[in-house]
Design a protein around this motif. Sequence first.
Motif, PDB file in Angstrom:
ATOM      1  N   HIS B 279       0.790  -1.219   0.000  1.00  0.00           N
ATOM      2  CA  HIS B 279       0.000   0.000   0.000  1.00  0.00           C
ATOM      3  C   HIS B 279       0.829   1.278   0.000  1.00  0.00           C
ATOM      4  O   HIS B 279       0.315   2.351  -0.344  1.00  0.00           O
ATOM      5  N   GLY B 280       2.085   1.175   0.421  1.00  0.00           N
ATOM      6  CA  GLY B 280       2.989   2.321   0.298  1.00  0.00           C
ATOM      7  C   GLY B 280       2.618   3.567   1.077  1.00  0.00           C
ATOM      8  O   GLY B 280       3.082   4.651   0.764  1.00  0.00           O
ATOM      9  N   GLY B 281       1.746   3.454   2.077  1.00  0.00           N
ATOM     10  CA  GLY B 281       1.366   4.646   2.819  1.00  0.00           C
ATOM     11  C   GLY B 281       0.370   5.511   2.067  1.00  0.00           C
ATOM     12  O   GLY B 281       0.101   6.641   2.454  1.00  0.00           O
ATOM     13  N   GLY B 282      -0.189   4.988   0.995  1.00  0.00           N
ATOM     14  CA  GLY B 282      -1.144   5.757   0.213  1.00  0.00           C
ATOM     15  C   GLY B 282      -0.819   5.699  -1.267  1.00  0.00           C
ATOM     16  O   GLY B 282      -0.942   6.683  -1.977  1.00  0.00           O
ATOM     17  N   GLY B 283      -0.387   4.565  -1.750  1.00  0.00           N
ATOM     18  CA  GLY B 283      -0.045   4.381  -3.164  1.00  0.00           C
ATOM     19  C   GLY B 283       1.445   4.239  -3.351  1.00  0.00           C
ATOM     20  O   GLY B 283       2.197   4.594  -2.464  1.00  0.00           O
ATOM     21  N   PRO B 284       1.940   3.762  -4.508  1.00  0.00           N
ATOM     22  CA  PRO B 284       1.157   3.510  -5.715  1.00  0.00           C
ATOM     23  C   PRO B 284       0.415   2.183  -5.704  1.00  0.00           C
ATOM     24  O   PRO B 284       0.917   1.193  -5.230  1.00  0.00           O
TER      25      PRO B 284
ATOM     26  N   SER C 330      -3.148   7.597  -3.872  1.00  0.00           N
ATOM     27  CA  SER C 330      -2.395   8.338  -4.892  1.00  0.00           C
ATOM     28  C   SER C 330      -1.042   7.664  -5.107  1.00  0.00           C
ATOM     29  O   SER C 330      -0.998   6.516  -5.517  1.00  0.00           O
ATOM     30  N   GLN C 331       0.055   8.349  -4.900  1.00  0.00           N
ATOM     31  CA  GLN C 331       1.373   7.790  -5.198  1.00  0.00           C
ATOM     32  C   GLN C 331       2.332   8.057  -4.039  1.00  0.00           C
ATOM     33  O   GLN C 331       3.500   8.389  -4.252  1.00  0.00           O
ATOM     34  N   ALA C 332       1.844   7.894  -2.819  1.00  0.00           N
ATOM     35  CA  ALA C 332       2.602   8.324  -1.627  1.00  0.00           C
ATOM     36  C   ALA C 332       4.040   7.814  -1.582  1.00  0.00           C
ATOM     37  O   ALA C 332       4.967   8.566  -1.289  1.00  0.00           O
ATOM     38  N   LEU C 333       4.225   6.513  -1.867  1.00  0.00           N
ATOM     39  CA  LEU C 333       5.578   5.961  -1.734  1.00  0.00           C
ATOM     40  C   LEU C 333       6.529   6.545  -2.772  1.00  0.00           C
ATOM     41  O   LEU C 333       7.706   6.772  -2.503  1.00  0.00           O
ATOM     42  N   MET C 334       6.016   6.801  -3.967  1.00  0.00           N
ATOM     43  CA  MET C 334       6.856   7.387  -5.016  1.00  0.00           C
ATOM     44  C   MET C 334       7.192   8.833  -4.653  1.00  0.00           C
ATOM     45  O   MET C 334       8.300   9.306  -4.889  1.00  0.00           O
ATOM     46  N   ALA C 335       6.234   9.543  -4.064  1.00  0.00           N
ATOM     47  CA  ALA C 335       6.503  10.908  -3.619  1.00  0.00           C
ATOM     48  C   ALA C 335       7.564  10.883  -2.519  1.00  0.00           C
ATOM     49  O   ALA C 335       8.449  11.741  -2.471  1.00  0.00           O
ATOM     50  N   THR C 336       7.486   9.886  -1.645  1.00  0.00           N
ATOM     51  CA  THR C 336       8.499   9.748  -0.589  1.00  0.00           C
ATOM     52  C   THR C 336       9.865   9.465  -1.206  1.00  0.00           C
ATOM     53  O   THR C 336      10.885  10.019  -0.772  1.00  0.00           O
ATOM     54  N   ALA C 337       9.892   8.618  -2.229  1.00  0.00           N
ATOM     55  CA  ALA C 337      11.164   8.317  -2.902  1.00  0.00           C
ATOM     56  C   ALA C 337      11.749   9.595  -3.516  1.00  0.00           C
ATOM     57  O   ALA C 337      12.950   9.853  -3.415  1.00  0.00           O
ATOM     58  N   ALA C 338      10.895  10.396  -4.140  1.00  0.00           N
ATOM     59  CA  ALA C 338      11.356  11.650  -4.745  1.00  0.00           C
ATOM     60  C   ALA C 338      11.861  12.599  -3.664  1.00  0.00           C
ATOM     61  O   ALA C 338      12.860  13.300  -3.850  1.00  0.00           O
ATOM     62  N   THR C 339      11.179  12.607  -2.521  1.00  0.00           N
ATOM     63  CA  THR C 339      11.581  13.461  -1.398  1.00  0.00           C
ATOM     64  C   THR C 339      12.963  13.067  -0.895  1.00  0.00           C
ATOM     65  O   THR C 339      13.824  13.922  -0.658  1.00  0.00           O
ATOM     66  N   ILE C 340      13.190  11.773  -0.734  1.00  0.00           N
ATOM     67  CA  ILE C 340      14.485  11.305  -0.247  1.00  0.00           C
ATOM     68  C   ILE C 340      15.579  11.619  -1.273  1.00  0.00           C
ATOM     69  O   ILE C 340      16.696  12.003  -0.915  1.00  0.00           O
ATOM     70  N   TRP C 341      15.231  11.502  -2.550  1.00  0.00           N
ATOM     71  CA  TRP C 341      16.190  11.862  -3.609  1.00  0.00           C
ATOM     72  C   TRP C 341      16.602  13.322  -3.465  1.00  0.00           C
ATOM     73  O   TRP C 341      17.782  13.669  -3.529  1.00  0.00           O
ATOM     74  N   LEU C 342      15.616  14.206  -3.251  1.00  0.00           N
ATOM     75  CA  LEU C 342      15.907  15.633  -3.098  1.00  0.00           C
ATOM     76  C   LEU C 342      16.732  15.882  -1.842  1.00  0.00           C
ATOM     77  O   LEU C 342      17.617  16.745  -1.835  1.00  0.00           O
ATOM     78  N   ALA C 343      16.429  15.114  -0.772  1.00  0.00           N
ATOM     79  CA  ALA C 343      17.177  15.280   0.476  1.00  0.00           C
ATOM     80  C   ALA C 343      18.650  14.893   0.281  1.00  0.00           C
ATOM     81  O   ALA C 343      19.550  15.581   0.753  1.00  0.00           O
TER      82      ALA C 343
END
Lengths: 126, 484, 449
Positions: B279-284, C330-343
């Motif tokens: 679930h990734g915390g809300g996707g994908p 939505s795409q939370a984990l991918m957004a987190t991955a992008a955030t860590i990349w920026l960090a």
Amino acid sequence: MNQELKFSKTHEWVKVEGNIATIGLTDFAQEQLGDIVYAEPEPEGTVVELEGIIGTVESVKAASDLYAPVSGEIVEANVEIEDEPEMINRAPWETWFVKIEMDDLSQLDVLLDQDAYDEFCKEEQA
Amino acid sequence: MPKCKHTPLIFEIATKGEASRYIRPLDIPKPDFSEWFGKAYRAEKPNIPDVDEISVVRHYSNMSNKNYHVEMGPYPLGSCTMKYNPKVNEDVAALTGFAATHPLQPDSTVQGNLELLYRLEELLNDVTGMDAYTFQPAAGAHGELAGLLLIKAYHEDRGDTKRNVMIIPDAAHGTNPATAAMVGYKVREVKSNEHGMIDLEAFEKAMGDDVAGLMLTNPNTLGIYEENIEKITRMVHDAGGLCYYDGANINAILMHARPGDMGFDCVHLNVHKSFSTPHGGGGPGAGPVGCKAHLEPYLPRPVVRKEEDGYKLDYDRPKSFGKVRSFIGSFSVLVKTYAYILRNGADGLHQAAEGAVANSTYLRERLKGAYRIPYDTPTMHEFVMTGEWQKEKFDCNTLDIVKRLIDYGFHPPTIYFPLIVPEAMMLEPTETETWRDLEQLADAFLSIAKEAETNPELLKNAPHDTPIARPDETRAAREPVLAG
Amino acid sequence: MIGYLPMDREERREMLASVGVDLDQLFAMIPACDCVRVDNYLALAKDGMSEMEVVDHIKKLAAKNKNGEDYDSYLGAGYYDHYQPAAVHHLISRSEFLTSYTPYQAEISQGTLQAIFEWQSYITRLTGLPVSNASLYDASSGAAEAMLLACRDKRRYKVFVSEGVHPDTMETIKTYLHAADIEVVTGALDEHGQTSVFPEEKGEYAGFLVQSPNFYGVVEDLDLLVQKAHEVDALAAVSQDPVSLAILKRPGDAGVDIAVGEAQSLGLPLSFGGPGAGYMAVTERLMRKMPGRICGATVDREGRTSYVLTIQAREQHIRRERATSNICTSQALMATAATIWLALQGSAGLLDVAEQSAAKAMYLEKKLVDSGCFKRVYDAPYFREFLVEAKAGVDLKKVNEQLLDEGVIGGLVLDQNRMLIAVTEKKTKEQLDCFADKLIALCGGQEGR
């Protein structure tokens, strides 16, 4: 509480002066909603039919629309409620949403008076 | 929860010295960008902090420790199907052979990808009784959008434009009416009866030649199987509408029943639910949409075709309703779905459904004396109970009950949904729980029911041992602070 | 044990019997079905494969692809091959991030919530707009949501979209907006490759959208967009790649109202087109009309900083048909991955990625044009990607096939003799020289001077 006020079944109060109806949200409604975090009236100039949307109110867990108890044109909208939505909780009878210039005064006859509204609320809660 | 460190925002962790160098140095002369870009050039460096790698890794690791997750224990969220996420799925999805393929590569260079999608389509057709699938939707709600767009395209193509109503039961998930509105449909709600099923009389009255279709999940959000399902879909078809199946609850019936056989024309699946992708915390996630042959021409472009000389992406689709996102789909998520289905086979999926229903039923039977169960009707993979007794007698509502559950080491169930049940708790343990896990969960709920009576303050002040206590949500909504 | 089931049928039967339920009656409400019989099926086997067999089978599929590590690829057009530091995927593979649910229970989801808050913060800093959400599916659906947002705000049902946007973005916008009965008017690029002609009718449009850098890599004039949009009381919206924000004027600084874009370029794997993550940022005034989840900061009763999903009343689970959108997961984990990349990259790293990509693209383009075999189609400045046209009679599709035999995946061929070429920081000078030489040779010209 005001004996001159009229009420709708969707929990709006109506104060009539001439052909202008001032509309707000009742105490019963604000209690049901909880802490109100946002409110927005429809803009001045909007022409609404009976039961058309005249505003929106949001609490943390719920959101609700306000419906026009009378049809007509919104001649004034209280934009202050956008900055201070908590006023609706604190002073529901003083905090108005819109003023409508009515096009059909007979619609007022269908609205509830204070006693009928109190009775209606008791039934809803049961 | 283990003791967790306070984590300031990443912006508050400054670094002295140079940031880590991750890319090799520039080996050609650097142009004058100010001259090249002219007034579009930004001279200031990006307004983001430079932090050393060790601090970054510690920061996000410490943050992650504050999360409950599926590998900690049960996650009985109704309609979410939080089952175990197999590790092998992660490995195969991350294979370089997939990860380093660009979506616009010529078909001949991505035969592996296309073959996987084609085979996955065949598998999903088998599981759901459909004839074709699109993999574009990125989530369930996105799939709902695609499904309704199929229905809309179908009616428009036949010149039947007066159909602007979508029938939706009152127990439906919020995405259903929200999606209907996005597609320009008016929602006509149908009541549920005292058994938690659709009121057939009310349903019949809702029929008309303005009905474009029906959105339904079966079993429904109460976990109840619609005994009149074939009658219902037939009524909609007789009225000229089409039937859309919301696949959020398909975990209950995998390989026991299929939406295609029930009379549905199109379906969406939440692969991050029944098909085990994390679930990734809300996707994908992904929300593949399947349809019967009569809707196939309207699928979004492109579709995967198998031809004599290999697999192709077919963009030549004159009746397609268009696209709902770039490219073809959330591919790595689909690889995980594919691996899961292969690993299970028909037998494994059949038993997964049986396990899901068994576990939910067991839990319900253990708890029914202590919590009010609103419907007598047997439930499947999930059931609804309420905190009404606790609220009436001890002034402890559902929120208090589930926050106390956190103190026992469990994630709360879904609360205050479906909307037709007051003080609702919707529980779905899934099949990947052991008997012992279920017992512990049941015991926790029973203990809390007693505490409500003897020591309600424990519930009202819960949770006690978490990184934060109940946050002030009113303040968060009245005075939003949305960035740091 | 079958699949992923910790209990077998016998234990299940025993467990149910202990509460008085008969296992064989569990599915009594469903009419008997031959579902498990395998004879009718196209593909689904009765038995599951062992883990070894699954891995073997899928590895063989992956091996049938030509991928960007084994081949030197110059494809861009919306998805870009930027380097991802190793720490990113290790961190997002942690179960705590990977397997947790949407953070509705704030007390046990502070990890996810803080990650989202930081993502939102990075986006506001990069775009110069004050409010951002927890992510959307991708740039194309994000652009469609931006146009719907403009229509909700202005209460008008007509938008203008530049033909410089990605073709998938254009098609997605048309799909979403047609469903909502909203008119989409499009406008062509000028001979420089930019959008310079906008509608002039006052009070008719809800919003104008351009993409910058656009589909052809050309940087658009955001000042002009804002001026033209606001002149006719429409909102100004841009779809802008986040890496480009390191080196180009920020939408917020130009007066843009809505910015969206694709966060895949922040080091997320190409993965044949997804999953990525869309970002959206808006002005303060549009905050409550923005779709998607939003994370806010507040305090708990002990005064500790707490993150929580907020302003949820606009969302589908509460507003239902009056919601701002139907978006849920939505795409939370991918957004987190992008955030860590920026960090990890920091301001220095991000700037380096942007500058190297820009510089290397310019280097390659000059080589191609200097050879005499190609001319640049648009003369406005470009970022990381450019469109070149070969001499008349050259079939670039055929050239690409030949390039494959030489270990190269060429750029995207448009109209048979034009190629859209993207270059990122991952290319070395040697690779660029080699590609240029091969491409020039195949187009019948002399090898690089």
